[in-house]
Motif scaffolding. Sequence first.
Motif, short mmCIF file in Angstrom:
data_model
loop_
_atom_site.label_atom_id
_atom_site.label_comp_id
_atom_site.label_asym_id
_atom_site.label_seq_id
_atom_site.Cartn_x
_atom_site.Cartn_y
_atom_site.Cartn_z
N THR A 241 3.42 12.49 2.15
CA THR A 241 1.98 12.29 2.36
C THR A 241 1.67 10.81 2.47
O THR A 241 0.82 10.40 3.28
CB THR A 241 1.19 12.92 1.21
OG1 THR A 241 1.46 14.33 1.18
CG2 THR A 241 -0.30 12.71 1.39
N ALA A 242 2.31 9.98 1.66
CA ALA A 242 2.09 8.53 1.76
C ALA A 242 2.46 8.03 3.14
O ALA A 242 1.76 7.18 3.73
CB ALA A 242 2.89 7.80 0.68
N THR A 243 3.56 8.53 3.69
CA THR A 243 3.96 8.15 5.04
C THR A 243 2.90 8.57 6.05
O THR A 243 2.53 7.79 6.94
CB THR A 243 5.30 8.80 5.40
OG1 THR A 243 6.31 8.32 4.50
CG2 THR A 243 5.71 8.48 6.83
N ALA B 23 0.84 -1.21 0.00
CA ALA B 23 0.00 0.00 0.00
C ALA B 23 0.87 1.25 0.00
O ALA B 23 0.63 2.19 -0.77
CB ALA B 23 -0.92 -0.01 1.22
N PHE B 24 1.88 1.27 0.84
CA PHE B 24 2.73 2.46 0.91
C PHE B 24 3.43 2.72 -0.41
O PHE B 24 3.42 3.86 -0.92
CB PHE B 24 3.78 2.29 2.02
CG PHE B 24 4.84 3.35 2.01
CD1 PHE B 24 4.53 4.65 2.39
CD2 PHE B 24 6.13 3.06 1.60
CE1 PHE B 24 5.51 5.65 2.37
CE2 PHE B 24 7.11 4.04 1.58
CZ PHE B 24 6.79 5.35 1.96
N ARG C 3 0.79 6.08 8.53
CA ARG C 3 0.85 6.26 9.98
C ARG C 3 -0.56 6.42 10.56
O ARG C 3 -0.88 5.84 11.61
CB ARG C 3 1.68 7.49 10.31
CG ARG C 3 3.18 7.30 10.21
CD ARG C 3 3.88 8.62 10.48
NE ARG C 3 5.33 8.49 10.47
CZ ARG C 3 6.17 9.52 10.46
NH1 ARG C 3 5.69 10.75 10.44
NH2 ARG C 3 7.46 9.33 10.46
N ALA C 4 -1.37 7.21 9.89
CA ALA C 4 -2.73 7.43 10.38
C ALA C 4 -3.51 6.12 10.42
O ALA C 4 -4.21 5.82 11.39
CB ALA C 4 -3.45 8.45 9.51
N VAL C 5 -3.39 5.33 9.37
CA VAL C 5 -4.09 4.04 9.34
C VAL C 5 -3.60 3.14 10.46
O VAL C 5 -4.39 2.54 11.20
CB VAL C 5 -3.91 3.36 7.97
CG1 VAL C 5 -4.42 1.92 8.02
CG2 VAL C 5 -4.63 4.14 6.88
N ASN C 6 -2.29 3.04 10.63
CA ASN C 6 -1.73 2.14 11.64
C ASN C 6 -2.02 2.61 13.06
O ASN C 6 -2.01 1.79 14.00
CB ASN C 6 -0.22 2.00 11.44
CG ASN C 6 0.11 1.25 10.15
OD1 ASN C 6 -0.66 0.40 9.71
ND2 ASN C 6 1.23 1.59 9.54
#
Length: 292
Positions: free
Chosen positions: A71-73, A59-60, A77-80
């Motif tokens: 932004t991908a990071t 996904a990343f 992070r938000a999802v995790n």
Amino acid sequence: MGRNLQSGVRLRPVDLAREHGLSTQAVRNYEEAGILPAAARTPHGYRGYTPLHAAALRAFLALVPGHGHATATAIMRAVNEGAAEEAFRLVDESHAQLLDDRRTLRAVETALRDLDPAPARRPPGAGAEVNAAGGTVAGTGPVPAEGPVPAVGPTPDVWSAKVVRPSPAGGSAPAAGPVGTFIGPLARQLGIRPATLRAWEDAGLVRPRRDPRTGYRVYEEADVRDARLAHQLRRGGHPLEQIAALIAQVRAAGGLEPLAATLAGWHGRLTARGRALLAGAAELEAYLRARG
């Protein structure tokens, strides 16, 4: 962590790395950055990754081309961290930026279509030619808002004007240098006030030179081009900062025609970004489903 994190399948860092041509250290770095969920450790301290970690890495890497690394990071992070709404907001911002870029491209294309391919020419016999000490130039007549207004005949609105200075022999001869026009005629052609042109100059949209004798602003062909393009984009509601960046691209390209030739490439880049955003969304959705 999601219910699928402990799936019974243990993957080594090298297993995740090989799938994408990465180093094992890169995989560890992604975990430390919060891009991957924290891995379980064996009694000997070795990381034990799972298919969920593999999905997170896919996904990343799919998000990066469309959103950029930072932004991908932040999305991962938000999802995790269980902040899915923040992740969706970040995704929406990237789509909104792409839409804004598409609108800008459309505005540029419209502005280029609306611009004449060549400056308008002075009608035969129009205007007057006197020396620079009198403060007039060929075909422009008086110069409003830039100094004394000499008494001359009717003033046609023209794009170009030829500065005339006294010749050594006592007659009048065209000055050396490019063709130009003063602020008044240019403002009238655009249907704006001279003060607007001055504001555009302060913002870097136009860069007129100063006549060394009179101090008046002289707009040469490239300045007229930039002013016309700025006028079209301002009518489309674009802010000065955005227009200044675009005009900088026109100058770097060497004019409107070279810039027009790059529009196909611009379209291609926007299309590639759009598809990258779709691909990233698909892998992100797969990761969200895997997390449960």
